[in-house]
Design a protein around this motif. Structure first.
Motif, PDB file in Angstrom:
ATOM      1  N   HIS A 221    -102.502  -2.889  55.110  1.00  0.00           N
ATOM      2  CA  HIS A 221    -102.829  -4.232  54.440  1.00  0.00           C
ATOM      3  C   HIS A 221    -104.385  -4.361  54.309  1.00  0.00           C
TER       4      HIS A 221
ATOM      5  N   HIS B  66     -92.502   2.673  56.328  1.00  0.00           N
ATOM      6  CA  HIS B  66     -92.515   1.676  57.198  1.00  0.00           C
ATOM      7  C   HIS B  66     -91.182   1.441  58.025  1.00  0.00           C
TER       8      HIS B  66
ATOM      9  N   VAL C 148     -91.172  -4.914  55.672  1.00  0.00           N
ATOM     10  CA  VAL C 148     -92.409  -5.615  55.726  1.00  0.00           C
ATOM     11  C   VAL C 148     -92.342  -6.760  54.807  1.00  0.00           C
TER      12      VAL C 148
ATOM     13  N   ARG D 170     -98.220  -8.986  55.374  1.00  0.00           N
ATOM     14  CA  ARG D 170     -97.446  -7.811  55.385  1.00  0.00           C
ATOM     15  C   ARG D 170     -96.869  -7.168  53.993  1.00  0.00           C
TER      16      ARG D 170
ATOM     17  N   SER E  10     -99.687  -4.057  50.144  1.00  0.00           N
ATOM     18  CA  SER E  10    -100.000  -2.687  50.651  1.00  0.00           C
ATOM     19  C   SER E  10    -100.941  -2.168  49.734  1.00  0.00           C
TER      20      SER E  10
END
Ligand SMILES: O=C(O)[C@]1(O)C=C(c2cccc(Sc3ccccc3)c2)[C@@H](O)[C@H](O)C1
Length: 151
Positions: free
Chosen positions: A81, A101, A105, A112, A115
């Motif tokens: 992030h 992940h 998220v 979150r 990305s």
């Protein structure tokens, strides 16, 4: 035989110790053993790294380029992030990668859901716990097989 590198970001070395409800009960060592075994069964070499330092992850990506790594699987953790530096290293080396992940998220805090990697990744796997790493290795294998057949 291909070379795969699995990169893990900050705090993932603490996996399995706390918050099993969010990240599962497996340790990073458990995940490493699992993906090393899978990669071996598929005939590939696998490097497995974890760092709490952004610059070390950047260096690992540069080393992957120098080593001729064919595919990267990366869980950037909190750097997902924040890190333009890691994004730029992946862009500069042009190594194909899958973003993984453990948690979903998109079902967590709003920050979150962004990305710095997803738009330049081959694909993103999230919310499937440790299985996501195994699925990423399988996907990398399949994609590399297809690349070889098309060459
Ligand atoms: O879900 C993930 O794998 C993720 O990449 C992993 C993260 C993360 C964050 C803090 C700690 C840990 S690992 C952990 C969890 C519980 C106790 C100790 C360490 C992972 C988050 O920063 C990301 O937003 C999501």
């Amino acid at each position: 035989m291909a070379i795969l590198t699995v990169l893990n970001g900050p705090n993932l070395n603490m996996l399995g110790v706390r918050e099993p409800g969010l990240y599962g009960s497996k340790t990073l060592q458990d995940i490493q053993q699992s993906v090393e075994r899978l990669a071996q069964s598929l005939g590939h070499q696998l490097n497995f790294c974890q760092s709490n330092a952004e610059h070390e992850i950047v260096e690992q990506i540069h080393q992957a380029y120098r080593q001729g790594v064919d595919f990267i699987i990366i869980n950037p953790a909190a750097f997902t992030h924040t890190s333009v530096a890691i994004r730029d290293a992946l862009l500069a080396t042009k190594i194909a990668f899958i973003e993984v992940h453990l948690s979903n998220v998109h079902a967590r805090e709003p920050f979150r859901r962004h990305s710095y990697f997803s738009d330049i990744a081959v694909g993103v796997i999230c919310g499937l716990g440790a299985t996501g790493y195994e699925l990423a290795v399988q996907a990398a294998h399949q994609l590399l097989q297809e690349r070889t057949q098309n060459d």
